[in-house]
Design a protein around this motif. Structure first.
Motif, PDB file in Angstrom:
ATOM      1  N   ILE A  10      -3.209 -84.585  59.760  1.00 14.76           N
ATOM      2  CA  ILE A  10      -3.747 -83.231  59.784  1.00 14.76           C
ATOM      3  C   ILE A  10      -2.968 -82.381  58.787  1.00 14.76           C
ATOM      4  O   ILE A  10      -1.740 -82.394  58.783  1.00 14.76           O
ATOM      5  N   LEU A  11      -3.700 -81.651  57.969  1.00 19.81           N
ATOM      6  CA  LEU A  11      -3.101 -80.686  57.046  1.00 19.81           C
ATOM      7  C   LEU A  11      -3.335 -79.295  57.613  1.00 19.81           C
ATOM      8  O   LEU A  11      -4.481 -78.920  57.877  1.00 19.81           O
ATOM      9  N   ILE A  12      -2.256 -78.543  57.802  1.00 21.96           N
ATOM     10  CA  ILE A  12      -2.362 -77.159  58.249  1.00 21.96           C
ATOM     11  C   ILE A  12      -2.004 -76.264  57.072  1.00 21.96           C
ATOM     12  O   ILE A  12      -0.929 -76.391  56.489  1.00 21.96           O
ATOM     13  N   ILE A  13      -2.935 -75.366  56.739  1.00 24.50           N
ATOM     14  CA  ILE A  13      -2.717 -74.418  55.648  1.00 24.50           C
ATOM     15  C   ILE A  13      -2.646 -73.027  56.264  1.00 24.50           C
ATOM     16  O   ILE A  13      -3.646 -72.509  56.751  1.00 24.50           O
ATOM     17  N   PRO A  22       5.078 -73.397  66.671  1.00 27.37           N
ATOM     18  CA  PRO A  22       4.623 -74.025  67.919  1.00 27.37           C
ATOM     19  C   PRO A  22       3.430 -74.963  67.717  1.00 27.37           C
ATOM     20  O   PRO A  22       3.312 -75.969  68.418  1.00 27.37           O
ATOM     21  N   LEU A  23       2.557 -74.660  66.755  1.00 26.92           N
ATOM     22  CA  LEU A  23       1.421 -75.535  66.500  1.00 26.92           C
ATOM     23  C   LEU A  23       1.885 -76.886  65.962  1.00 26.92           C
ATOM     24  O   LEU A  23       1.398 -77.935  66.412  1.00 26.92           O
ATOM     25  N   THR A  28       2.569 -82.552  66.763  1.00 33.43           N
ATOM     26  CA  THR A  28       3.486 -83.676  66.565  1.00 33.43           C
ATOM     27  C   THR A  28       3.733 -84.398  67.893  1.00 33.43           C
ATOM     28  O   THR A  28       3.756 -85.631  67.934  1.00 33.43           O
ATOM     29  N   LEU A  29       3.907 -83.649  68.961  1.00 34.23           N
ATOM     30  CA  LEU A  29       4.074 -84.253  70.285  1.00 34.23           C
ATOM     31  C   LEU A  29       2.836 -85.053  70.692  1.00 34.23           C
ATOM     32  O   LEU A  29       2.936 -86.030  71.433  1.00 34.23           O
ATOM     33  N   VAL A  34       1.524 -84.434  60.855  1.00 31.08           N
ATOM     34  CA  VAL A  34       1.209 -83.077  60.434  1.00 31.08           C
ATOM     35  C   VAL A  34       1.895 -82.757  59.111  1.00 31.08           C
ATOM     36  O   VAL A  34       3.104 -82.947  58.971  1.00 31.08           O
ATOM     37  N   ASN A  35       1.117 -82.291  58.152  1.00 30.76           N
ATOM     38  CA  ASN A  35       1.646 -81.784  56.896  1.00 30.76           C
ATOM     39  C   ASN A  35       1.304 -80.304  56.816  1.00 30.76           C
ATOM     40  O   ASN A  35       0.261 -79.874  57.294  1.00 30.76           O
ATOM     41  N   ILE A  36       2.186 -79.537  56.170  1.00 31.99           N
ATOM     42  CA  ILE A  36       2.048 -78.092  56.107  1.00 31.99           C
ATOM     43  C   ILE A  36       1.978 -77.640  54.651  1.00 31.99           C
ATOM     44  O   ILE A  36       2.701 -78.141  53.805  1.00 31.99           O
TER      45      ILE A  36
END
Length: 124
Positions: A10-13, A22-23, A28-29, A34-36
């Motif tokens: 998942i890429l979060i922009i 927190p997201l 991750t949990l 996750v990449n940012i």
């Protein structure tokens, strides 16, 4: 979580670090990779380097707004799936993004992470 979801990318922009922490921890949990990217430009560049299963992008960002991010990613990568999030979503923006076939869901901040997780499970 089913093993079929484990380690999906998942890429979060988003440029809001207070929202991101927190997201990131939650996803991750849940065993997502996750990449940012803290800007729209960096997000589009990162998407061109790595194949992601899902993009979560904020709508309001300094350098490039979420609509531009959605349009660029969708144009270059026709199989992309994008969730748009925003704390401030006006009617014009909502109409523009809801009609994009790559936008699979729209959420308003603050997010209920469990509801988001259920939507992610439906998508990937």
């Amino acid at each position: 979580m089913s093993k079929s979801y484990a380690f999906k990318k998942i890429l979060i922009i988003d440029d809001d670090e207070i929202f991101l922490r927190p997201l990131i921890k939650f996803l991750t949990l849940m065993k997502f990779q996750v990449n940012i990217a803290n800007s729209g430009i960096k997000g589009v560049e990162l998407y061109s380097e790595i194949k992601f299963d899902l993009v979560i992008t904020d709508l309001k960002m300094e350098d490039m707004n979420g609509i531009e991010v959605v349009n660029l990613i969708a144009k270059k990568y026709p199989d992309s799936k994008i969730i748009v999030i925003s704390g401030f979503l006006n009617d014009d923006e909502f109409c523009e993004i809801k009609n994009n076939p790559h936008v699979v869901s729209i959420f308003e901040k603050p997010l209920d992470f469990e509801v988001l997780l259920e939507k992610i499970k439906e998508i990937i």
